[in-house]
Design an enzyme around this catalytic site. Sequence first.
Site, PDB file in Angstrom:
ATOM      1  CB  ILE A  82      45.961  46.467  43.659  1.00  0.00           C
ATOM      2  CG1 ILE A  82      46.738  47.625  44.307  1.00  0.00           C
ATOM      3  CG2 ILE A  82      46.883  45.406  43.072  1.00  0.00           C
ATOM      4  CD1 ILE A  82      47.499  48.512  43.336  1.00  0.00           C
ATOM      5  CD  GLU A  83      40.260  47.057  39.166  1.00  0.00           C
ATOM      6  OE1 GLU A  83      39.853  46.415  38.193  1.00  0.00           O
ATOM      7  OE2 GLU A  83      39.689  48.082  39.595  1.00  0.00           O
ATOM      8  CB  THR A  84      46.268  43.072  37.009  1.00  0.00           C
ATOM      9  OG1 THR A  84      47.191  44.174  37.035  1.00  0.00           O
ATOM     10  CG2 THR A  84      45.029  43.468  36.246  1.00  0.00           C
TER      11      THR A  84
END
Length: 301
Positions: A152-154
């Site tokens: 999960i990066e955003t």
Amino acid sequence: MAANKLKFSPLLALFLLAGIAVTSRAGDIAVYWGQNGDEGSLADACNSGLYAYVMVAFLSTFGNGQTPVLNLAGHCEPSSGGCTGQSSDIQTCQSLGVKVILSIGGGAGSYGLSSTQDAQDVADYLWNNFLGGSSGSRPLGDAVLDGVDFDIETGNPAHYDELATFLSRYSAQGGGKKVILTAAPQCPYPDASLGPALQTGLFDSVWVQFYNNPPCQYANGDASNLVSAWNTWTGGVSAGSFYVGVPAAEAAAGSGYVAPGDLTSAVLPAVQGNAKYGGIMVWNRFYDVQNNFSNQVKSSV
Ligand SMILES: *[C@@H]1O[C@H](CO)[C@@H](O)[C@H](O)[C@H]1NC(C)=O
């Protein structure tokens, strides 16, 4: 004189035993596969003998009531059922002892969780479509994957802790096959997207991305920022094991590439003493093939 040197020595025996103990603590390599159609098949990746984990990347759309979308770049087209043939590759990997993990998220997806119910719905979707449940439209066919990777990066970090909790509850089902949970936070601590999820203590493996983040990555012969972040991560999060995430080639990331010789001489010796050290994570299979990266470092991991 020669015979004298070979005489049995308790001290020599001790050194030999110590050598064996160090060898048996060798770490694993985890790799991301799925974002480049020219990287070879999933079975090729597993047959290379390089990896203990292959993350199939990515389920790039999910949550907020959206219909989930799997994206495997040029490999196959999931929306028309074109990826169900991956099942036999997944089973090949598993028969070789390689864990195959579905990676959700990624750097460029449309994802997020809007509520506890949304987290439960996504957990149920993952269970029925990729894990031990059942559905009429499993994107990768009948093969039962080994777990879920949180990349999960955003977006909003809310409810991923609940998603981890709901997925972990499925470990008790499906014939008792554990749902492995892994995560790929970026090296600044705590991770902006995965901080609360990681505090659940439910993750088996955490591959920290020591790249695209200059304050906590290797640079010009200096491993101190990376090692300092590694110590913060391994001390701050309760997880089964931690992996040093690295780009497989200069072109695989914006910054943070560590040449094989630097990894084995400067980075690995500084992290391997940690009891939670599990090995390295490599982004990604395409660049690993191009750069022969894992092959060059494997014996030191
Ligand atoms: C890849 O690395 C291994 C290990 O160092 C080496 O034996 C092999 O020749 C390399 N392959 C290529 C194509 O460079």
